[in-house]
Enzyme design. Structure first.
Site, PDB file in Angstrom:
ATOM      1  N   HIS A  17       1.083  -1.253   0.025  1.00  0.00           N
ATOM      2  CA  HIS A  17      -0.258   0.264   0.553  1.00  0.00           C
ATOM      3  C   HIS A  17       1.060   1.188   0.380  1.00  0.00           C
ATOM      4  O   HIS A  17       1.248   1.252   0.654  1.00  0.00           O
ATOM      5  CB  HIS A  17      -0.524   0.287   1.047  1.00  0.00           C
ATOM      6  CG  HIS A  17      -1.996   0.714   1.278  1.00  0.00           C
ATOM      7  ND1 HIS A  17      -3.495   1.122   1.353  1.00  0.00           N
ATOM      8  CD2 HIS A  17      -1.916   2.735   0.892  1.00  0.00           C
ATOM      9  CE1 HIS A  17      -3.967   2.172   1.025  1.00  0.00           C
ATOM     10  NE2 HIS A  17      -3.116   3.058   0.835  1.00  0.00           N
ATOM     11  N   HIS A  19       1.121   5.181  -1.994  1.00  0.00           N
ATOM     12  CA  HIS A  19       1.044   7.081  -2.299  1.00  0.00           C
ATOM     13  C   HIS A  19       2.323   6.968  -3.360  1.00  0.00           C
ATOM     14  O   HIS A  19       3.321   7.614  -1.885  1.00  0.00           O
ATOM     15  CB  HIS A  19       0.829   7.652  -1.704  1.00  0.00           C
ATOM     16  CG  HIS A  19      -0.419   7.164  -0.987  1.00  0.00           C
ATOM     17  ND1 HIS A  19      -1.437   7.086  -1.635  1.00  0.00           N
ATOM     18  CD2 HIS A  19      -0.953   6.287  -0.169  1.00  0.00           C
ATOM     19  CE1 HIS A  19      -2.804   6.615  -1.372  1.00  0.00           C
ATOM     20  NE2 HIS A  19      -2.469   6.146   0.221  1.00  0.00           N
ATOM     21  N   LYS A 105      -9.295  -0.257  -5.848  1.00  0.00           N
ATOM     22  CA  LYS A 105      -9.303   0.324  -4.429  1.00  0.00           C
ATOM     23  C   LYS A 105     -10.667   0.978  -4.161  1.00  0.00           C
ATOM     24  O   LYS A 105     -11.157   1.870  -5.582  1.00  0.00           O
ATOM     25  CB  LYS A 105      -8.102   1.681  -4.684  1.00  0.00           C
ATOM     26  CG  LYS A 105      -8.381   1.596  -3.006  1.00  0.00           C
ATOM     27  CD  LYS A 105      -7.856   1.399  -2.692  1.00  0.00           C
ATOM     28  CE  LYS A 105      -8.219   2.312  -1.143  1.00  0.00           C
ATOM     29  NZ  LYS A 105      -6.712   3.162  -0.477  1.00  0.00           N
ATOM     30  N   HIS A 142     -10.781   0.818   1.962  1.00  0.00           N
ATOM     31  CA  HIS A 142     -10.200   2.111   2.737  1.00  0.00           C
ATOM     32  C   HIS A 142     -11.612   2.101   3.780  1.00  0.00           C
ATOM     33  O   HIS A 142     -12.653   2.409   2.883  1.00  0.00           O
ATOM     34  CB  HIS A 142     -10.370   3.514   2.124  1.00  0.00           C
ATOM     35  CG  HIS A 142     -10.253   4.339   2.875  1.00  0.00           C
ATOM     36  ND1 HIS A 142      -8.956   5.016   3.172  1.00  0.00           N
ATOM     37  CD2 HIS A 142     -10.425   4.826   4.299  1.00  0.00           C
ATOM     38  CE1 HIS A 142      -9.327   5.938   4.085  1.00  0.00           C
ATOM     39  NE2 HIS A 142      -9.788   5.661   4.918  1.00  0.00           N
ATOM     40  N   HIS A 180      -4.756  -0.989   5.333  1.00  0.00           N
ATOM     41  CA  HIS A 180      -4.106   0.182   6.820  1.00  0.00           C
ATOM     42  C   HIS A 180      -5.215  -0.398   7.814  1.00  0.00           C
ATOM     43  O   HIS A 180      -5.481   0.674   8.814  1.00  0.00           O
ATOM     44  CB  HIS A 180      -3.697   1.291   6.289  1.00  0.00           C
ATOM     45  CG  HIS A 180      -4.433   2.573   5.688  1.00  0.00           C
ATOM     46  ND1 HIS A 180      -6.479   2.233   5.911  1.00  0.00           N
ATOM     47  CD2 HIS A 180      -4.951   2.698   4.428  1.00  0.00           C
ATOM     48  CE1 HIS A 180      -7.135   2.793   5.165  1.00  0.00           C
ATOM     49  NE2 HIS A 180      -5.884   3.329   3.935  1.00  0.00           N
ATOM     50  N   ASP A 253       1.437   3.112   3.681  1.00  0.00           N
ATOM     51  CA  ASP A 253       0.369   3.713   3.123  1.00  0.00           C
ATOM     52  C   ASP A 253       1.812   5.104   3.604  1.00  0.00           C
ATOM     53  O   ASP A 253       1.200   5.755   4.198  1.00  0.00           O
ATOM     54  CB  ASP A 253      -0.574   3.740   4.436  1.00  0.00           C
ATOM     55  CG  ASP A 253      -1.535   4.480   4.240  1.00  0.00           C
ATOM     56  OD1 ASP A 253      -1.770   5.233   2.481  1.00  0.00           O
ATOM     57  OD2 ASP A 253      -2.101   5.396   4.508  1.00  0.00           O
TER      58      ASP A 253
HETATM   59  C1  NCD Z   1      -4.075   8.719   2.118  1.00  0.00           C
HETATM   60  C2  NCD Z   1      -2.652   9.984   1.046  1.00  0.00           C
HETATM   61  O1  NCD Z   1      -2.664  11.256   1.415  1.00  0.00           O
HETATM   62  O2  NCD Z   1      -3.389   9.724  -0.262  1.00  0.00           O
HETATM   63  N1  NCD Z   1      -3.224   9.562   3.215  1.00  0.00           N
HETATM   64  C3  NCD Z   1      -3.162   9.282   4.523  1.00  0.00           C
HETATM   65  O3  NCD Z   1      -3.612   9.541   5.377  1.00  0.00           O
HETATM   66  N2  NCD Z   1      -3.275   8.160   4.897  1.00  0.00           N
HETATM   67  C4  NCD Z   1      -5.007   8.289   1.761  1.00  0.00           C
HETATM   68  C5  NCD Z   1      -5.481   7.677   1.597  1.00  0.00           C
HETATM   69  O4  NCD Z   1      -4.842   6.475   2.466  1.00  0.00           O
HETATM   70  O5  NCD Z   1      -6.401   7.361   3.162  1.00  0.00           O
HETATM   71 ZN    ZN Z   2      -3.573   5.052   1.311  1.00  0.00          ZN
END
Ligand code: NCD
Ligand code: ZN
Length: 361
Positions: A17, A19, A105, A142, A180, A253
């Site tokens: 996971h 970003h 997702k 999520h 998460h 995450d």
């Molecule tokens: C994530 C993001 O910034 O893209 N933020 C977070 O707090 N985890 C989005 C997400 O996974 O919920």
């Molecule tokens: Zn995330």
């Protein structure tokens, strides 16, 4: 794996996971992940979101071309599509046929950063979910309700009853990753759920409880979604992650945001941990006396669930402390990483040049 010389060698892990963002920001953060992990499930919440296979393929190509030369060939991005009310079964078929898209997702609309285009009602996604079930594409969830009447600390727990259980009943063959997880309720749910249900656990939810949001003053760099919870929940996550249970695995995450967007009157959610991810997991597993379980959690359970081969390469961590920088570059901006300015007790040894990873499919 752990010997008396303070070295820890494990099968190269994956991040289930992540970003990465896009453009210059991606170029800044990608090496942190590619140095540590062979593969990562890349979240599709770009602006605009990655909703088609064509967009996913283009994003995949941008990620590969953003890798610096010394890491080229050492990292495989595993792509995802962003489920919307209008995702068609044909798009799911294209995703499967591409060989690039590993999962889809589900963001409940408004649940988190860049989720405005998310699902307003799961009933609208029936056809797409049926096709995912048929083609065996996992749904990544999520798991928080967005009902403003529900207390933010209860949003995950309530999601289990209101959405997750009916979803699993309605689609009895769908594989689901509860992303998460942050509560003992989610841990118990996954433990009692059928084998087609798994969960990722972040390093920050293993290390911190909600006091970290307020220690010494309001700390926006500890704000993420789902929000940090009470200590009893952290304990349950730690127990699950270190238990050897095959349906809990690593997902950082890691979510980079410019410092100005975090330190603002409306600070956004997301914690950046990619710079020290496997090192932080090693620390918490060691503190729990379960370092011997790290490899299974970080390197085996994820690929087994996703039906992908385990990696063949290795990484080595040494028991040596190093100081996390106060700030890290993020394109033209800066971000404040997890543990900024603090010591981390495990250090990554750089991978020998030329070591390559196994590609899926
Ligand atoms: C994530 C993001 O910034 O893209 N933020 C977070 O707090 N985890 C989005 C997400 O996974 O919920
Ligand atoms: Zn995330």
């Amino acid at each position: 794996m752990n010997d008396t010389t303070g070295k820890l060698t494990l099968t190269r892990p994956d991040d289930w996971h992540l970003h990465l963002r896009d453009g210059d920001a991606m170029r800044s953060v990608l090496p942190d992940t590619a140095r540590r992990f062979a593969r990562a499930i890349i979240m599709p919440n770009l602006k605009p979101p990655v909703v088609t296979t064509e967009q996913a393929a283009a994003y995949h190509a941008r990620i590969l071309s953003a890798l610096p030369d010394e890491l080229a060939g050492r990292f495989v991005p595993l792509m995802t599509l962003y489920l919307t009310d209008s995702t068609t079964p044909e798009e799911i078929t294209r995703a499967k046929e591409s060989g690039l898209v590993q999962a889809v997702k589900l963001y409940p609309a408004g649940a988190t950063t860049h989720s405005d285009a998310g699902v307003t009602d799961i009933a609208r996604c029936e056809a797409a979910l049926e096709q995912m079930e048929k083609l065996d594409i996992p749904l990544l969830v999520h798991g928080e309700v967005v009902d403003p009447a529900v207390d933010i600390f209860d949003r995950e727990k309530i999601f289990i009853d209101r959405v997750m259980i009916p979803l699993l009943q309605r689609f009895s063959g769908l594989r689901v990753v509860f992303e998460h997880i942050t509560t003992r309720d989610a841990v118990a749910f996954v433990q009692s759920a059928p084998g087609r249900v798994a969960a990722t656990i972040t390093a920050h939810h293993l290390m911190l409880n909600r006091n970290a949001l307020f220690a010494g003053g309001l700390n926006p760099h500890h704000y993420c979604l789902p929000v940090l919870k009470r200590e009893i929940h952290r304990q349950a996550l730690l127990e699950a992650a270190t238990s050897g249970h095959a349906r809990f695995f690593l997902g950082t995450d890691s979510a980079p945001h410019p410092v100005k967007d975090k330190e603002s009157a409306c600070g956004c959610a997301g914690i950046y941990s990619a710079h020290a991810a496997i090192e932080c997991y090693a620390e918490v597993f060691e503190q729990a006396g379960r370092l011997d379980q790290l490899e299974a959690f970080a390197s085996f359970h994820g690929p087994d669930f996703y039906h992908l081969p385990r990696n063949t390469g290795q990484i080595t961590l040494i028991k040596e402390s190093w100081r996390v920088p106060e700030q890290v570059e993020l394109g033209e901006d800066r971000l404040i990483p997890l543990r900024a300015g603090e010591q981390v007790g495990w250090k990554l040894m750089e991978c020998p040049p030329g070591q390559r990873v196994v590609r899926p499919g």
